[in-house]
Design an enzyme around this catalytic site. Structure first.
Site, short mmCIF file in Angstrom:
data_model
loop_
_atom_site.label_atom_id
_atom_site.label_comp_id
_atom_site.label_asym_id
_atom_site.label_seq_id
_atom_site.Cartn_x
_atom_site.Cartn_y
_atom_site.Cartn_z
N ASN A 86 16.65 29.34 25.04
CA ASN A 86 16.88 30.14 24.05
C ASN A 86 17.43 30.96 24.52
OD1 ASN A 86 17.49 31.05 21.42
ND2 ASN A 86 15.66 31.40 21.43
N LYS A 137 18.60 33.12 22.35
CA LYS A 137 18.95 34.39 21.59
C LYS A 137 19.57 35.28 21.89
CE LYS A 137 14.25 34.31 22.77
NZ LYS A 137 12.42 34.88 22.77
N HIS A 146 12.48 30.33 14.08
CA HIS A 146 12.09 30.98 14.94
C HIS A 146 11.15 32.21 14.64
CE1 HIS A 146 11.54 33.89 18.62
NE2 HIS A 146 12.41 32.41 19.31
N GLU A 191 11.17 35.34 15.23
CA GLU A 191 11.96 36.60 15.01
C GLU A 191 13.10 36.02 13.66
OE1 GLU A 191 13.68 36.25 18.92
OE2 GLU A 191 11.83 36.84 19.79
N GLU A 211 4.71 28.51 18.96
CA GLU A 211 5.47 29.56 20.29
C GLU A 211 4.91 30.73 19.59
OE1 GLU A 211 10.14 29.34 21.60
OE2 GLU A 211 9.99 30.28 20.39
N GLY A 269 8.14 37.23 24.56
CA GLY A 269 8.34 38.19 25.73
C GLY A 269 7.19 39.21 25.95
N SER A 271 6.80 33.26 27.19
CA SER A 271 6.25 34.12 28.26
C SER A 271 6.49 32.76 29.28
CB SER A 271 5.60 34.28 28.18
OG SER A 271 5.57 35.77 27.68
P1 13P Z 1 10.06 34.54 25.57
O1 13P Z 1 10.09 33.12 27.09
O2 13P Z 1 11.17 35.26 26.94
O3 13P Z 1 8.56 34.63 26.48
O4 13P Z 1 11.02 34.18 24.54
C1 13P Z 1 10.24 32.83 24.24
C2 13P Z 1 10.66 31.72 22.69
O5 13P Z 1 10.69 32.74 22.21
C3 13P Z 1 12.19 31.02 22.57
O6 13P Z 1 12.13 30.49 21.49
#
Ligand code: 13P
Length: 239
Positions: free
Chosen positions: A5, A7, A90, A92, A160, A166, A199
């Site tokens: 992903n 982003k 997601h 976010e 997640e 992150g 992560s």
């Molecule tokens: P990270 O791997 O950067 O922690 O992000 C995970 C994520 O949100 C994948 O959708």
């Protein structure tokens, strides 16, 4: 299945270079690899991956028919661009746009209708985990899926935990095993593909992939680095 992903990252040249590198990984591995790039790069990326088994997906879409919705892209458009999946819900987007599974049902149905698969993300915050509510929170995020008459067999779930995204803090093997079992219990299906995200890195991948019930990973930051992403795919291969 290992899905990157990306982003809100990559300019066009970076995106195309990264996609070319991922195609190289495909030739060396039997793992199903997916790329969810920013929507703008989906079209050129589908050209790059067309002779490989790499899947391309969108990071979001709306479930409505064509119409006056400035700035939106619907499931038919995403499908027509060559995608086979769409990430939905997601954390976010849940945090920034107030999305919830309830509000996404229409979109999930529209994505399934096109023949693509939705990757529905669920996960608790740090506060919710610390107060012992992680399982309830995830169950509540999943429950709307059960009553909407959806083809649950076509839905991929990504667990997640928000606190792991992150932060460099991947969930422990025990956390992952417990939550993946809970996900399958709540949706009452043992065959559901449940990915872990949060992560995932070359350092954490072996631990994550050895957790029981993990069907693969949704990788954020590390999917932007060719070597790290390749190392994660390699960890899945040796599992
Ligand atoms: P990270 O791997 O950067 O922690 O992000 C995970 C994520 O949100 C994948 O959708």
């Amino acid at each position: 299945m290992i899905i990157g992903n990306w982003k809100m990252n990559t300019l066009r040249a970076d995106a195309l270079a990264l996609a070319n590198a991922v195609v190289g990984m495909d030739r060396l591995n039997s793992t199903r690899i997916g790329i969810c790039s920013p929507a703008l790069w989906i079209d050129p990326i589908t050209q790059i991956v067309k002779h490989s088994s790499i899947l391309v997906g969108a990071q979001d879409c709306v479930g409505d028919n064509f119409g006056a919705q400035t700035g939106c892209i619907n499931a038919d458009m995403v499908r027509d661009a060559g995608c086979s999946m769409v990430i939905l819900g997601h954390s976010e987007r849940r945090a920034r746009f107030g999305e919830s599974t309830d509000k996404l049902l229409n979109t999930i149905a529209a994505v399934l209708e096109t023949g693509m698969f939705p990757v529905v993300c669920v996960g608790e915050t740090k506060k919710q985990r610390e107060s012992g509510k992680a399982f309830d929170v995830v169950a509540e995020q999943l429950k709307p899926l059960l009553t909407a008459g959806l083809d649950l067999g076509g839905i991929v779930i990504a667990y997640e935990p928000v606190w792991a995204i992150g932060t460099g803090l991947s969930a422990t093997r025990k956390d992952i095993e417990e939550m993946h079992a809970t996900v399958r219990e709540v949706i009452n299906r043992n065959d559901t593909v449940v990915l872990y995200g949060g992560s995932v890195s070359p350092e954490s991948a072996d631990d994550v992939f050895n957790a029981e019930g993990v069907s693969g990973a949704l990788v954020g930051g590390a999917s932007l680095n060719v070597d790290k992403f390749a190392a994660i795919v390699a960890a899945w291969e040796r599992k």
